[in-house]
Design a protein around this motif. Structure first.
Motif, short mmCIF file in Angstrom:
data_model
loop_
_atom_site.label_atom_id
_atom_site.label_comp_id
_atom_site.label_asym_id
_atom_site.label_seq_id
_atom_site.Cartn_x
_atom_site.Cartn_y
_atom_site.Cartn_z
N ARG A 102 -32.02 62.70 -44.42
CA ARG A 102 -32.57 63.63 -45.42
C ARG A 102 -32.03 65.04 -45.14
NH1 ARG A 102 -33.54 59.09 -47.29
NH2 ARG A 102 -35.66 58.29 -47.55
N ASN B 39 -38.00 65.43 -48.97
CA ASN B 39 -39.09 64.48 -48.69
C ASN B 39 -38.57 63.31 -47.85
OD1 ASN B 39 -41.32 62.83 -48.79
ND2 ASN B 39 -41.67 63.14 -50.99
N ARG C 248 -39.80 60.53 -47.75
CA ARG C 248 -40.06 59.30 -48.50
C ARG C 248 -39.24 59.24 -49.78
NH1 ARG C 248 -43.98 55.54 -49.94
NH2 ARG C 248 -44.72 55.51 -52.08
N GLU C 249 -38.57 58.10 -49.98
CA GLU C 249 -37.86 57.89 -51.24
C GLU C 249 -38.24 56.53 -51.80
OE1 GLU C 249 -33.37 57.66 -53.16
OE2 GLU C 249 -33.59 57.64 -50.99
N CYS D 181 -39.50 51.21 -50.48
CA CYS D 181 -39.38 52.63 -50.14
C CYS D 181 -38.57 52.82 -48.87
CB CYS D 181 -40.76 53.25 -49.91
SG CYS D 181 -41.84 53.09 -51.33
N HIS E 99 -38.20 55.51 -45.74
CA HIS E 99 -38.80 56.66 -45.06
C HIS E 99 -37.88 57.04 -43.91
CE1 HIS E 99 -43.28 55.99 -46.36
NE2 HIS E 99 -42.44 55.82 -47.35
N TYR F 109 -37.45 59.99 -41.06
CA TYR F 109 -38.03 61.16 -40.39
C TYR F 109 -37.02 61.69 -39.38
CZ TYR F 109 -42.41 59.33 -42.26
OH TYR F 109 -43.39 58.87 -43.10
N TYR G 1 -43.91 46.92 -43.11
CA TYR G 1 -43.12 47.96 -42.45
C TYR G 1 -41.93 47.32 -41.76
CZ TYR G 1 -46.71 51.63 -42.88
OH TYR G 1 -47.59 52.56 -43.37
N ARG H 231 -40.06 50.29 -46.21
CA ARG H 231 -41.45 49.91 -46.41
C ARG H 231 -41.61 49.29 -47.79
NH1 ARG H 231 -46.49 53.96 -45.43
NH2 ARG H 231 -46.24 54.58 -47.59
N GLU I 147 -44.38 48.10 -50.50
CA GLU I 147 -45.78 48.36 -50.83
C GLU I 147 -46.20 47.48 -52.00
OE1 GLU I 147 -45.12 53.05 -49.59
OE2 GLU I 147 -45.44 52.53 -51.70
N ASN J 136 -47.45 51.29 -55.52
CA ASN J 136 -46.96 52.60 -55.08
C ASN J 136 -48.08 53.36 -54.36
OD1 ASN J 136 -46.01 55.17 -54.80
ND2 ASN J 136 -45.08 55.25 -56.84
N ASP K 132 -48.33 56.24 -53.36
CA ASP K 132 -48.56 57.61 -53.82
C ASP K 132 -49.77 57.67 -54.75
OD1 ASP K 132 -46.37 58.58 -52.48
OD2 ASP K 132 -45.03 58.44 -54.21
#
Ligand SMILES: [Fe+2]
Length: 169
Positions: A49, A54, A56-57, A70, A72, A74, A92, A152, A154, A157, A159
Motif C-alpha cells: 500500500r 487503506n 483493506r481492499e 479482501c 489486507h 499492513y 483468514y 480474507r 467474508e 462485506n 464494512d
C-alpha cells in the motif's frame, strides 16, 4: 497451473451455492490455500500500500450471495482487540509475515447490557500459507508485529456488519 482471483471467486461461489456454511468451510480454506501458494496471485492481488492508503481492499464482492474476497496489507504493527464478525463468517489466509492469533472463549453471552464477556482460550501463530475459518460468533484477536499480507474471505462485506460488544475479563 496459475490460480487467479477469478478462479478463486468461482470456486468459492460454487461452494456457497451448493452447501451451507460452516459445512463448506474446509473446501473454502482449501481454495484459499491454493491461492496463497501462487506467488503471482499474491503479487497481483496483495501489493504494497502507498503511505496513507487503506490497508483493506475489496478485491471482489458477490452481488448474488454477498461474499467478499479482501486483501489486507499492513506495513506496520497492527493490534486487533477481541471481536466477532457479527452475523458473518470469515476465512483468514496468511500470505506473508506472521499473525499471533488468540481465540477467546465466551463466558457470558449478552447477559448484561448486551455485552459478551470473553477470556483467552488459545493463542497460535499463523504463518505464510496458513488458513483459518472463523464461524459466526467466534471471537478472536490478531496481533501483527511485522508487515503482513492477508487474504480474507467474508460471508458478507464486514464494512457493513455490526459487531458485537465484547469485553475481555
Ligand atoms: Fe476478525
Amino acid at each position: 497451473m496459475p490460480y487467479s482471483l477469478n478462479d478463486l471467486v468461482a470456486d468459492i461461489k460454487d461452494i456457497i451455492l451448493s452447501e451451507k456454511l460452516p459445512d463448506g468451510s474446509d473446501k473454502i480454506c482449501y481454495f484459499v490455500s491454493k491461492a496463497l501458494m501462487d506467488q503471482k496471485f499474491i503479487s497481483e492481488n496483495l501489493p504494497d500500500r502507498q503511505k496513507g492508503e487503506n490497508p483493506r481492499e475489496i478485491l471482489y464482492e458477490d452481488k448474488e450471495t454477498g461474499f467478499c474476497v479482501c486483501g489486507h496489507v499492513y506495513s506496520t504493527e497492527a493490534i486487533g482487540s477481541p471481536h466477532d464478525h457479527g452475523s458473518s463468517w470469515a476465512v483468514y489466509g496468511q500470505a506473508s509475515g506472521e499473525t499471533e492469533m488468540t481465540d477467546w472463549e465466551i463466558i457470558k453471552d449478552k447477559s448484561v447490557n448486551d455485552i459478551i464477556y470473553v477470556k483467552p482460550f488459545k493463542t497460535y501463530t499463523m504463518k505464510a500459507g496458513d488458513v483459518h475459518f472463523y464461524g459466526v460468533g467466534d471471537v478472536h484477536s490478531p496481533l501483527r508485529k511485522d508487515p503482513v499480507r492477508l487474504l480474507r474471505i467474508e460471508g458478507a462485506n464486514l464494512d457493513n456488519i455490526k459487531r458485537s460488544n465484547i469485553q475481555a475479563i
